[in-house]
Design an enzyme around this catalytic site. Structure first.
Site, short mmCIF file in Angstrom:
data_model
loop_
_atom_site.label_atom_id
_atom_site.label_comp_id
_atom_site.label_asym_id
_atom_site.label_seq_id
_atom_site.Cartn_x
_atom_site.Cartn_y
_atom_site.Cartn_z
N LEU A 165 1.05 -1.50 0.05
CA LEU A 165 -0.23 0.21 -0.13
C LEU A 165 0.85 1.20 0.20
O LEU A 165 0.52 2.77 -0.14
CB LEU A 165 -1.22 -0.33 1.23
CG LEU A 165 -2.10 -1.18 1.00
CD1 LEU A 165 -2.58 -0.74 2.63
CD2 LEU A 165 -3.01 -0.68 0.05
N ASP A 184 -9.08 6.09 -5.53
CA ASP A 184 -8.99 4.59 -5.47
C ASP A 184 -9.68 4.47 -6.96
O ASP A 184 -10.70 4.73 -7.53
CB ASP A 184 -9.92 3.99 -4.85
CG ASP A 184 -9.02 4.56 -3.23
OD1 ASP A 184 -8.01 4.21 -3.13
OD2 ASP A 184 -9.69 3.78 -1.72
N ASP A 280 -3.68 5.57 4.35
CA ASP A 280 -4.79 7.06 4.77
C ASP A 280 -4.13 7.98 5.93
O ASP A 280 -3.60 8.89 5.87
CB ASP A 280 -5.39 6.44 4.07
CG ASP A 280 -6.17 5.77 4.33
OD1 ASP A 280 -6.20 4.98 5.35
OD2 ASP A 280 -7.64 5.70 4.65
N ILE A 310 -12.38 -3.18 2.13
CA ILE A 310 -12.21 -3.63 3.48
C ILE A 310 -12.46 -2.30 4.54
O ILE A 310 -12.88 -3.17 5.76
CB ILE A 310 -10.56 -3.55 3.73
CG1 ILE A 310 -9.64 -1.99 3.80
CG2 ILE A 310 -9.57 -3.95 2.72
CD1 ILE A 310 -8.75 -1.62 4.12
N SER A 311 -12.90 -1.76 4.39
CA SER A 311 -14.06 -0.77 5.40
C SER A 311 -15.20 -1.55 5.84
O SER A 311 -15.71 -1.48 7.17
CB SER A 311 -14.06 0.33 5.04
OG SER A 311 -15.22 0.30 3.72
N GLY A 315 -13.98 -5.93 12.26
CA GLY A 315 -13.65 -5.81 12.47
C GLY A 315 -12.73 -3.80 12.61
O GLY A 315 -11.04 -4.10 13.18
N HIS A 316 -13.05 -4.51 11.54
CA HIS A 316 -11.87 -2.53 10.81
C HIS A 316 -12.36 -1.53 11.10
O HIS A 316 -10.85 -1.01 11.40
CB HIS A 316 -12.66 -1.96 9.11
CG HIS A 316 -12.57 -0.98 8.56
ND1 HIS A 316 -11.26 -1.06 8.10
CD2 HIS A 316 -12.77 0.57 9.18
CE1 HIS A 316 -10.81 0.06 7.79
NE2 HIS A 316 -12.11 0.91 8.13
#
Length: 352
Positions: A165, A184, A280, A310-311, A315-316
């Site tokens: 990343l 993105d 980020d 992934i958001s 558990g994010h």
């Protein structure tokens, strides 16, 4: 009437002294008795005119409002006219981060090629296999055909040997613009909205200017060590404040690519590589630490054309909390600055 006639008799017979003032007052009495009816009629007429005028204005405003909104009700218009052709400083470079979503990449490149402010489009490619010749040829043709200006955006892939990343913030050679728009591959920002954000960035080029705000707040402090919470969109909406704008759709100066890669603590690079998350947040902390100032949130409709990222994973939020606090411990201080300022394009608003 009796009183008036009596006063006239007195004048004609000489039984009382003639007084012009009295006669004028008596004559005025004739109209004063009628004036309430006349005033009432005038008020009624004026009142009805006002009501009709207000109703007409309301109808006109309603028609104009719905006409202006009908486009948005119908959905995203990717070819909304762009006004950035007259913008200074050479426009901006669109930096698209992608990962095995070629269909989304094609849509993103086609859209941003249509924005007149786009001087160049770079695709951050971190897959093990390089892009196919057919994909490269397709995207070059798309850029050429979709561009609405005589100056065609420069298009190229920035290839990386490993999936990391941190790649999205590597310095780029031969850049012609100071402004970087990081986005993105599944985020579409209409050209007019993007141009407005670019104008806002020009007013504060050392800070981040973006469309996705986030916040932090002090939760608890144990043994002299503060613990911070990371707040998503609903926290921003509820609290009316923010301290970050995510790099999934944000402008920043090209110098931060160098600072992120060469000046930011290597321990943060290693953290991002290991966790595959939070690059980020790292960029937001970097800019805040360099400027001592908050970012700027631009209000504007953006469109996410891909599936959940992934958001949406379980558990994010906990992972983001951990990232934030781990980064702060590496910095040794909290560099983020909160603000409640929001940039709004007054041309799109009725009241401001």
């Amino acid at each position: 009437m009796t009183t008036i006639i009596g006063s006239r008799d007195a004048v004609s017979t000489g039984s009382d002294l003639y007084s012009p003032a009295k006669e004028k007052a008596a004559t005025r009495g004739v109209y004063s008795s009628r004036s309430p009816f006349l005033l009432r009629r005038i008020r009624i007429l004026l009142g009805s005119v006002k009501v009709k005028l207000l109703l007409s204005l309301c109808i006109v405003f309603a028609l104009v409002f719905f006409a202006s909104r009908i486009g948005s009700l119908m959905g995203w218009n990717p070819h909304y006219p762009s006004s950035a052709s007259s913008l200074s400083r050479g426009g901006y470079t669109v930096l698209i981060n992608t990962w095995k979503r070629n269909s989304l990449l094609k849509q993103a490149v086609a859209h941003y090629a249509s924005c007149n402010g786009a001087d160049a489009i770079h695709v951050v490619w971190s897959e093990s296999d390089p892009p196919s010749d057919s994909l490269k040829a397709y995207l070059r043709n798309i850029v050429s055909s979709k561009s609405q200006s005589a100056h065609k955006p420069n298009f190229r892939f920035d290839l990386n040997k490993e999936d990391n990343l941190n790649n999205r913030f590597k310095p780029i050679e031969d850049l012609r613009t100071d402004a970087i728009f990081s986005v993105d591959d599944d985020v579409i920002v209409p050209c007019s909205t993007l141009d407005f954000a670019f104008i806002v960035w020009q007013s504060a080029p050392s800070t981040m200017v973006g469309f996705v705000p986030r916040m932090h707040w002090l939760d608890v402090e144990k043994n002299g060590v503060p613990y911070y919470q990371y707040g998503g969109w609903w926290s921003v909406w509820w609290m009316g404040t923010y301290s970050m704008v995510l790099s999934k759709a944000a402008f920043f100066h090209r110098m931060y690519l160098d600072l992120y890669t060469y000046k930011m603590p290597s321990s943060i690079h290693d953290y991002v590589t290991r966790e595959r998350n939070c690059e980020d947040i790292a960029m937001s902390l970097l800019v805040a630490n360099a400027t001592g100032a908050p970012p700027i949130w631009v209000k504007g409709k953006i469109y996410e054309i891909g599936s959940s990222g992934i958001s949406s994973l379980q558990g994010h939020s906990n992972r983001r909390n951990k990232c934030l606090n781990d980064f702060i411990s590496l910095y040794g201080a909290m560099p983020l600055v909160s603000t409640n300022v929001k940039a709004v394009d007054a041309r799109q608003k009725w009241f401001w």
